[in-house]
Design an enzyme around this catalytic site. Structure first.
Site, short mmCIF file in Angstrom:
data_model
loop_
_atom_site.label_atom_id
_atom_site.label_comp_id
_atom_site.label_asym_id
_atom_site.label_seq_id
_atom_site.Cartn_x
_atom_site.Cartn_y
_atom_site.Cartn_z
N SER A 77 -0.57 23.34 -29.29
CA SER A 77 0.88 23.45 -29.08
C SER A 77 1.64 23.32 -30.40
O SER A 77 2.60 24.04 -30.65
CB SER A 77 1.38 22.35 -28.14
OG SER A 77 0.68 22.39 -26.93
N GLN A 136 -5.55 31.25 -32.89
CA GLN A 136 -4.48 30.33 -33.29
C GLN A 136 -4.93 28.88 -33.09
O GLN A 136 -4.93 28.08 -34.02
CB GLN A 136 -3.22 30.60 -32.47
CG GLN A 136 -2.09 29.62 -32.75
CD GLN A 136 -0.80 30.02 -32.05
OE1 GLN A 136 -0.37 31.16 -32.15
NE2 GLN A 136 -0.18 29.09 -31.36
N THR A 137 -5.34 28.56 -31.85
CA THR A 137 -5.63 27.17 -31.49
C THR A 137 -6.79 26.59 -32.30
O THR A 137 -7.76 27.29 -32.60
CB THR A 137 -5.96 27.10 -29.99
OG1 THR A 137 -4.89 27.72 -29.29
CG2 THR A 137 -6.13 25.68 -29.51
N GLU A 195 -1.10 30.52 -23.67
CA GLU A 195 0.19 31.16 -23.97
C GLU A 195 1.33 30.14 -23.92
O GLU A 195 2.44 30.46 -23.49
CB GLU A 195 0.47 32.30 -22.99
CG GLU A 195 0.04 33.65 -23.47
CD GLU A 195 0.33 33.87 -24.93
OE1 GLU A 195 1.50 33.77 -25.33
OE2 GLU A 195 -0.63 34.10 -25.69
#
Ligand SMILES: Cc1cc2nc3c(=O)[nH]c(=O)nc-3n(C[C@H](O)[C@H](O)[C@H](O)COP(=O)(O)OP(=O)(O)OC[C@H]3O[C@@H](n4cnc5c(N)ncnc54)[C@H](O)[C@@H]3O)c2cc1C
Length: 687
Positions: free
Chosen positions: A148, A141-142, A434
């Site tokens: 964020s 994802q990151t 997370e």
């Protein structure tokens, strides 16, 4: 030698003071004897395998550590298959191994994400391959530029209708996937978050299964640049190859988009999910698992500290519990100093509360998934918000607690051989991954703001854990509400404690709601100005549910009609109640300003609270060693010279120091090159 046997004697002597059955307490913590037996069996399985030996870990560099991590990963996978172990057993193996391995995200994220977001056909296609480790996955994802802020991810997945494919592209330099556990070396596939684009329209981030490396020779596929991001803070995650990846117009089939909720048809028609947050299931799982992990970490840290501080002696200062009357020649056991007890025992209580929180959070997750499977989304928002608040709070206190345990042990606490240094390096990033612990608190705050509104319009629809918002409906009476404690013993009433936490949450939620409304609402540009208050209410809520769940778990353990696995003996209940009181009251004491700034507590209540905390701390003293023994962490898992179960701290520390490779030579490497020239710079010296 005399000192060494005194160490062992001290710990053995402390154990004789335990006035409850340690086995009974262990059963309470792990949900019954069958679970305890299974956990022991699994840890033993790992302890018997040479590849999981921890002795040379401090001397491995990142390159060697990653290779070891890969070897450990593959053995872990084999054991799981050989013994047909389930997810809980896998988690216990990981606990026993006590390091973050390249394969962890395969079981921890890749499989859960496909299971929760894949269609039935996709699950049928990918999961059997993943469970047999014919493919190994990670969760990407990151990005270099964004983590964020999911909405600003720059990786795109553009639909190519002619070939029925997605074109995955890292549109900019900062679109590179970054930090991805398992991507650096081991994985063959990744579930990738990318912005879905059809005919120029951006539908936001979606999840795609992306092949990364060839199943024949493990080479990255053309169009993907992939590697390891390098060593990490405090030497942590050393065996994990957190990786980067850049995609250059890399093609994957259309059916590799996970389509349980949102779908794209052959002709490029997008169907949005029936509920925006349906994909949150896997996130809730990861956060719930983290809460249990924090219970295990903090309980290990307190086990090590408690045992070492029981055998460590400094000064001959009399304390109420000084044993020098029996052994007049000995100094005071450090654990007898009230200052030490005041730092350590609340963390033992916190560890017990974390165990309770981990169990309830997992039950909530299971309930959520059962509901979702039949299309019921009623609990989704509450469970998601609760898991976010607890993840933020529990990982914060566990990391701070592990560091406090190190400091408690003085100079030796800084040795790698305590077992704490490695653990601390593993816990710390849990405050960031997370969901960053500060950013995450906005989730619970947003949820509570909606609950405040619901309370005003349809009070019967307020969800169970935020019912406290109803307290503040009548502004006038709420402003004059005062804590009911009249005498010190009143603090020991769980209902009084809960009322105190509920009052504080109701006030903070209502004040935040007023401030947000006055500034134009949640969607206004000033939302960020409320971040500090969001953090405050989110942690206040997490503390409230932790206190509540600990109290409830003890009530359950006392209930003769409850399942046998949940019950505990009266002696165990008595000490659990003391721990629960200590946990609740110490948490209040640590946040005292929150309870006094609206005059809810008066000065004499503050004083009686402090006195009660002090007395509870002292009342734990004789039980401390038994309480940490009940965590049931074997020596293999603790990997600690100072916290081993026999108490032989000095001997073990000495033995460990002898294994330092520097000690293999009488004269150190570097003498001829550096030391001798300096010493001889001004000629030979005869003394
Ligand atoms: C050890 C480790 C393993 C990881 N593994 C993975 C993985 O396997 N897969 C994966 O996809 N990712 C992984 N990550 C990435 C991780 O999930 C992100 O780093 C994390 O979510 C934080 O996001 P960020 O880096 O964008 O932080 P940022 O958002 O850049 O945070 C920087 C600072 O800004 C603050 N901040 C940011 N936004 C706000 C705001 N709105 N209001 C107030 N303050 C704000 C934060 O509190 C923080 O102090 C891993 C990270 C680590 C450290």
């Amino acid at each position: 030698m005399a000192q060494t046997s005194q160490n062992k004697k001290d710990l053995a002597q402390a154990r004789t003071k335990t006035n409850f059955d340690v086995t009974d307490m262990t059963n309470y913590l792990y949900g019954g004897p069958a679970n305890v037996e299974q956990r022991r069996y699994i840890i033993d399985l790992i302890a018997r395998e040479p590849i999981f030996n921890k002795d040379d870990w401090p001397w491995l560099n990142h390159t060697d550590a990653v290779k070891r991590g890969i070897a450990m990963s593959t053995r872990l996978a084999e054991i799981k298959m050989e013994h047909e172990l389930n997810d809980l057993d896998f988690a216990t193996m990981v606990e026993a191994i006590d390091d973050t391995l390249p394969i962890l995200l395969h079981n921890g994220a890749f499989i859960p994400v496909i299971n929760s977001q894949g269609s039935d056909e996709q699950i049928e296609k990918w999961i059997p391959l993943a469970e047999k480790y014919q493919i190994i996955g990670c969760y990407a994802q990151t990005e270099l530029g964004h983590g964020s802020n999911l909405s600003q991810l720059e990786t795109t997945a553009t639909f190519v209708q002619e070939t029925d494919e997605w074109e995955i592209n890292s549109t900019t330099f900062t679109a590179a996937k970054w930090w991805i556990g398992g991507l650096g070396a081991i994985c063959t596939h990744a579930v990738v978050q990318a912005k879905l684009i059809i005919a120029g329209k951006d539908y936001g981030a979606h999840v795609f299964v992306v092949p990364i490396r060839s199943l024949d020779n493990h080479k990255p596929f053309p169009g993907i640049q992939v590697g390891d991001i390098g060593p990490k803070a405090y030497g942590g995650f050393n065996k994990m190859e957190n990786g980067f990846a850049r995609f250059n117009k890399y093609r994957i089939p259309r059916e590799n988009m996970l389509m349980r909720f949102s779908k794209v048809s052959r002709d490029g028609v997008y169907t949005k999910p029936p509920h925006a947050k349906l994909s949150y299931g896997s996130m809730v799982l990861l956060r719930s698992v983290l809460i249990r992990q924090m219970a295990l970490y903090l309980s290990r840290a307190t086990t090590i500290s408690t045992r070492y501080l029981t055998v460590r002696r400094q000064f001959n200062n009399p304390t109420k519990r000084n044993d020098t009357d029996i052994n007049p020649g000995l100094e005071t056991q450090v654990i007898n100093y009230p200052m030490v007890q005041n730092r350590l025992f609340p963390m033992i209580a916190q560890s017990y509360a974390l165990f309770a929180a981990g169990s309830v959070m997992m039950e909530m997750y299971i309930g959520l998934m059962t509901g979702l499977s039949s299309g019921n989304i009623d609990t989704l928002a509450e469970v998601h918000a609760t898991s976010s608040a607890l993840k933020s709070y529990c990982t914060t206190i566990a990391a701070a607690g592990a560091e406090e345990c190190r400091k408690l042990m003085g100079g030796h606490g800084y040795s790698y051989f305590t077992g704490l240094a490695h653990m601390f390096a593993s816990i710390v990033p849990s405050n960031t991954y997370e969901g960053d612990n500060y950013v995450l608190t906005q989730q619970m705050a947003r949820y509570l703001l909606k609950e405040v509104k619901t309370a005003r319009t349809t009070p019967n629809k307020v969800t169970p854990y935020s019912k406290y918002v109803l307290l503040a409906l009548n502004r006038d009476s709420f402003a004059h509400a005062r804590c009911s404690v009249a005498k010190a013993e009143d603090w020991l009433n769980p209902d009084v404690q809960l009322a105190v936490f509920e009052h504080r949450c109701a006030r903070l939620a209502t004040e935040l709601s007023d401030a947000v409304d006055a500034a134009g609402g949640m969607e206004s540009t000033t939302w960020s100005d409320h971040n500090i208050e969001c953090y405050r209410i989110s942690h206040a809520h997490a503390q409230y549910v932790m206190v509540l769940w600990f109290i409830q778990s003890i009530r359950e353990a006392r209930n003769p009609e409850a399942d046998e696995e949940c019950r505990a003996s009266p002696e165990a209940i008595a000490i659990l109640e003391r721990l629960s009181n200590l946990h609740a009251l110490h948490t209040i004491q640590t946040n005292l300003a929150d309870f006094t700034e609206d005059a809810y507590f008066n000065p004499s209540q503050c004083q009686s609270l402090r006195a009660q905390v002090k007395s509870l701390v002292a009342s734990i003293a004789d039980q401390a060693v038994g309480l940490v023994d009940a965590f049931d962490h074997p020596d293999f898992l603790l990997a600690s010279a100072l916290g081993a179960s026999d108490g032989d701290a000095y001997q073990r520390l000495w033995d460990k120091a002898q294994t330092e490779p520097l000690n293999r030579r009488e004269v150190c490497d570097g003498y001829e090159e550096y030391i001798r020239p300096l010493l001889k710079k001004h000629g030979e010296l005869k003394l």
